[in-house]
Every structure is written in C-alpha cells, then in structure tokens.
Design an enzyme around this catalytic site. Structure first.
Site, PDB file in Angstrom:
ATOM      1  N   ASP A  12       0.835  -1.196   0.000  1.00  0.00           N
ATOM      2  CA  ASP A  12       0.000   0.000   0.000  1.00  0.00           C
ATOM      3  C   ASP A  12       0.876   1.255   0.000  1.00  0.00           C
ATOM      4  O   ASP A  12       1.723   1.431   0.881  1.00  0.00           O
ATOM      5  CB  ASP A  12      -0.892  -0.017   1.248  1.00  0.00           C
ATOM      6  CG  ASP A  12      -2.046   0.980   1.182  1.00  0.00           C
ATOM      7  OD1 ASP A  12      -1.991   1.890   0.342  1.00  0.00           O
ATOM      8  OD2 ASP A  12      -2.979   0.838   1.976  1.00  0.00           O
ATOM      9  N   CYS A  53      -6.668   5.080  -2.299  1.00  0.00           N
ATOM     10  CA  CYS A  53      -6.783   3.652  -1.989  1.00  0.00           C
ATOM     11  C   CYS A  53      -7.996   2.973  -2.621  1.00  0.00           C
ATOM     12  O   CYS A  53      -7.854   2.072  -3.440  1.00  0.00           O
ATOM     13  CB  CYS A  53      -6.821   3.454  -0.477  1.00  0.00           C
ATOM     14  SG  CYS A  53      -5.277   3.880   0.361  1.00  0.00           S
ATOM     15  N   HIS A 103     -10.185  -2.438   1.018  1.00  0.00           N
ATOM     16  CA  HIS A 103     -10.931  -1.190   1.202  1.00  0.00           C
ATOM     17  C   HIS A 103     -12.283  -1.209   0.498  1.00  0.00           C
ATOM     18  O   HIS A 103     -12.744  -0.202  -0.041  1.00  0.00           O
ATOM     19  CB  HIS A 103     -10.093   0.004   0.722  1.00  0.00           C
ATOM     20  CG  HIS A 103     -10.445   1.288   1.418  1.00  0.00           C
ATOM     21  ND1 HIS A 103      -9.539   2.287   1.629  1.00  0.00           N
ATOM     22  CD2 HIS A 103     -11.612   1.740   1.957  1.00  0.00           C
ATOM     23  CE1 HIS A 103     -10.118   3.310   2.241  1.00  0.00           C
ATOM     24  NE2 HIS A 103     -11.378   2.976   2.453  1.00  0.00           N
ATOM     25  N   ASP A 290      -0.992  -0.064  -4.940  1.00  0.00           N
ATOM     26  CA  ASP A 290      -2.255   0.586  -5.303  1.00  0.00           C
ATOM     27  C   ASP A 290      -2.044   2.033  -5.750  1.00  0.00           C
ATOM     28  O   ASP A 290      -2.829   2.576  -6.517  1.00  0.00           O
ATOM     29  CB  ASP A 290      -3.285   0.505  -4.166  1.00  0.00           C
ATOM     30  CG  ASP A 290      -2.821   1.169  -2.876  1.00  0.00           C
ATOM     31  OD1 ASP A 290      -1.617   1.501  -2.752  1.00  0.00           O
ATOM     32  OD2 ASP A 290      -3.666   1.360  -1.980  1.00  0.00           O
TER      33      ASP A 290
END
Length: 502
Positions: A12, A53, A103, A290
């Site tokens: 991430d 995200c 997410h 991401d």
C-alpha cells in the site's frame, strides 16, 4: 492440465520511482523483490488509475475505470454486480482468497473471494465521503501532518498488528492448501498496508538505515508556485503556511524506507512458505501497489495527484518457466490486471461485458502490447474531475476547472516543466484536449460524482442513528474444527495435519 496457482501480493502506497527496481541509486533494501524482478517481467512504467486507496483498488479488481463503477473516493460503494478477477477465477475452478486490505465499501465485503482471511484495516461504511458542495471545509478525517511530525521508530502500531495477521493467515492458507486441497488451483491475494503512513516502524527496520542514507526530496516548490490542485492538497493535508522541519522530513522518509524493507521481509516469508510447501514451481507471483506517496517531493505528501511519485506503482510478474526475464518500458496500469490474471489462469474475459483494462500477456511474452494509461480522480482536493492520459513520452492532466498540465516524462522525469502553455506544443495540447473531451463526458461525470456524494452522506448520517449494523467483514473461525477435538479421530487428524504426510 492443472491451472497454475496465483499468488498476488500487494503493498500500500509504495512509490515505484524510489525503489531500487527502478532507481539503481536507491538505498532502499528489498532483496526479495529485487530477486523476483531479476527473474521475472518487470514493468518500468506502471501506474494506478486513481491515486487513492479505494478507487484504485476497485479499478484494479474490476478492470474498469472509476467513473464506470462509481469509484469516486474512499467511501464509494462498490456494487456487488461488478465482476472482479476473483469472480472470473472462481468460475474457472479456483479457490479465491483475500488476506488483508482491499478497502471495499458497502455491504458486499467479498466481491468474488470465496474467503477473506482477515477483516479490513479501513472502515466499510460511507463515513469518508467527499463533499464537493462545501469545497472550502476541511473534513476532520482528512490526512494531516501528524504522520510526518510524529515520524520515528516504534514498538507496535495498528498497521503492524494488521500486517502480521495478514501474512500469518496467508501462510496458514498455503499450509492448509497442500494438506487439504492440493489438486485445486488457488488465487491468494495478500494485501499488506505498509509502507502507508503513519511513518513509523520498529527499530529493527529503522536501524537498517541511517540519516546519511536518506535523500531529501529532489525538489521543493513554493506553495505560491504550485498548480491549483497541489495548492488545494496542501490545504487538505493541513500543510498550507506550515513549513516542516527538515529532520522530520528525513525521519518520515527513513521510516518509510524501513517499512519497504518490512514489506520485503514479509514477501520473503511467503516465498519460503511456497518453497516449503513445494508450490514455488507451480505458482505465478504477481506483485503490485495501489498508488505511490509524494514523500515531500514538490512539497507534497501522500498521494491524490498525477505526479510520478503518487501515481506510479511497482508491478512485476514472476513465472520463469513461462516468461523470460525482461523489462517492459511501455506504460501500463493496474486496470490491466483483471484480463491478465484471467488469461494467465487459462480463461477468457466475457466479450459482452465492458472492460477498460487490456491484457498484459503480449508484454509478458515480449511480443508488443499497448502503451497507454487512462486515469481519473474525483476525491478530496478536487472540486471537479481530474483526468490523466499517459502515452509514449507524455503525460497530460486534464480538468475543466484547472489549468492543463503536460510533461515529457522521458526528458523531464521530475516533471519540472509544464509544457501545456508552450507555443511549441500548442497543436499537441489541442489534440490531447480534443481526445480527452471526446473520451470523458465531464459534466455528466461531475454530476454523477455529486449525486453519489449526496446520497452517501445522507445514508451515512442516517446509519449512525439507532442500532449500528456494521458492514465490516467478520472473519469467522469454527474453533470446534481446530487442533484436537474429541469428535475427530486423533490418528486421522494428525495424519491429515502433517505436511508432508509420513
């Protein structure tokens, strides 16, 4: 013929330009990633399709751009009827599992995954909806600079708790696979939350670097000289008129570098588990991010813009028995992963369904492939859609409210010179603007974004009243089937639980 297993690993907020995979002078220590890259196919110009995200991840799993699926911001509802790579692979007979972050917002927290081994680190509700109706109001949940001002070593954090569970559960999944379902192919997605801020990491990783190893940002632009979107972002992250101490910038970057090494060590654990389980030769490994992190470049932090540090992601495919090791220079993006994973699994995408992604198989085979990325951003810091076209040497950033941006990324990798107003590029800018306006119906996207924001804010407010019914994924464990239980024959249990079997 058995379909190949697929291990898809995600990090991430890992900024590709900083990694030694792409910058030989980088001090970041990621030996496992470097080995995978050396043996696999490495994409030198891979991008997210939305530098935030949730929109980025919804696009990645669905192969569709944000405006097609309503992926406007970090509280956007991801519709349950949007096919994902997990749906496709499950239909092909794969066990599909997710360990870690994706997410997902809304009541469907699976989206084709047969199993989710952990909960998500982020909330599944609409509480983080953006509000274009009040563009000057800074929401309390926005990023602020505490991540930088509090940067340094730690013993434990929320994110360490999460990633330790993510990797442990992923390893257990692989052990269970070879003991219970070795003949069925799996697609296991392992999605860690580091090196996402806050910028803090245990001393073991902090001490892998010294301040002398840490380069300061290559360029800092005065806030008065920033483009309008960058200026809004400085206000969003509460950095306007608040210069940061140089030492805290160094501390944040040092912790971030340590977090990249932490990710790499976890990748090493997964690779060892594959080897121990005799799965290494039959498993395709895909690694991606991401989005990136500005990390102080241009005076900006976090993501939310189309500059290289925020938008470029690491991407590699490791399958030495299938594809010769090489580097790919063409620009591709994570929207391309769905058709790629489906084809790697021996399937085909559904011809009657909309798809924005294009398979990376020609790139993997070294036979050509596309060289284009489309991007869309409709979240915090904007007051209207902010789109991007990346093709060849060029990056074009388009908004109907902000000045245009045009960079020659090959000649100007730091994106110092905006050529959009250059007389020498007038025809090129006009052609790109015509293309963007024909590609995107900006008024319609603007209105759809506003309508979604208003709906979600109303629903979020209503659902805080009365009894709370959480959408957050609850991973259920049946303890009656774990370890030793009296209704399970002990000898049979021990035999089945041992690998390899005696």
């Amino acid at each position: 013929m058995k379909r190949p297993n697929i291990l898809f690993i995600m990090a991430d907020q890992m900024a590709a330009p900083l990694l030694p995979l792409h910058d030989s002078a980088s001090p970041i220590k990621v030996p496992n990633l470097q080995r995978l890259a050396a043996e696999g196919v490495l994409f030198d110009s891979a991008y997210c399709n939305s530098p935030l995200c949730a929109p980025s991840r919804f696009t990645l799993v669905s192969g569709q751009l944000p405006s097609q699926i309503g992926a406007y911001d970090n509280a956007a509802d991801f519709p349950a009827d949007v096919p994902t790579y997990a749906h496709y692979l499950r239909r092909l007979g794969y066990r599909t599992a997710l360990s870690g972050k994706m997410h997902f917002c809304g009541p469907d927290q699976l989206h084709g995954y047969e199993e989710r081994l952990t909960s998500d680190i982020y909330p599944a509700d609409y509480g983080w909806s953006v509000n274009w109706d009040e563009p000057e109001v800074r929401a309390s949940w926005y990023h602020n600079m505490s991540s930088v001002l509090q940067a340094g070593p730690c013993v434990r954090t929320n994110q360490l708790d999460f990633d330790e569970e993510v990797v442990f559960k992923a390893q257990q999944y692989l052990f269970d696979h070879v003991r219970m379902t070795p003949d069925q192919p799996f697609c296991l997605t392992v999605s860690m939350t580091h090196p996402h801020d806050p910028y803090t990491i245990p001393e073991e990783y902090w001490n892998r670097y010294s301040d002398d190893d840490i380069p300061l940002p290559r360029q800092v632009i005065d806030q008065a000289e920033q483009d309008p979107h960058s200026q809004r972002l400085l206000k969003v992250i509460d950095l306007w008129d608040k210069p940061l101490p140089e030492q805290k910038i160094l501390d944040a970057r040092r912790a971030y570098f340590g977090a990249c090494s932490y990710i790499d060590d976890n990748i090493g654990k997964l690779l060892k588990t594959l080897k121990d389980c005799k799965l290494a030769d039959d498993t395709i490994i895909v690694f991606s991010g991401d989005h990136g992190d500005m990390l102080g470049e241009r005076g900006l932090w976090y993501k939310m813009h189309w500059f290289e540090m925020a938008a470029r992601v690491p991407l590699l495919v490791h399958a030495p028995a299938r594809f010769a090791a090489h580097r790919v220079n063409q620009s591709v993006s994570t929207v391309d992963l769905l058709p790629t994973l489906v084809e790697l699994a021996g399937g085909q995408v559904e011809p009657g369904l909309h798809l924005d992604g294009r398979s990376l198989l020609p790139h993997l085979q070294g036979t050509g492939g596309h060289d284009e990325v489309l991007g869309e951003y409709m979240a915090e810091g904007t007051t209207s859609p902010l789109m991007m076209i990346r093709r060849g040497e060029w990056k074009f950033v388009y908004s109907e409210e902000d000045p245009l941006l045009l960079f020659n990324v090959a000649n100007d990798p730091q994106e110092r010179e905006n050529l959009a107003e250059s007389p020498d590029h007038r025809e090129q800018v006009a052609a790109l603007l015509d293309e963007a306006r024909s590609r995107w119906d900006m008024p319609a996207i603007h209105q759809a974004t506003l309508a979604s924001q208003r709906r979600r804010r109303l629903v979020a407010e209503a659902l805080t009243q009365g009894t709370l019914k959480s959408w957050d994924h609850q991973p259920m464990v049946d303890a009656s089937e774990q370890y030793m239980r009296n209704h399970i024959d002990l000898d049979d249990l021990e035999r089945r639980a041992r690998f390899p079997q005696a």
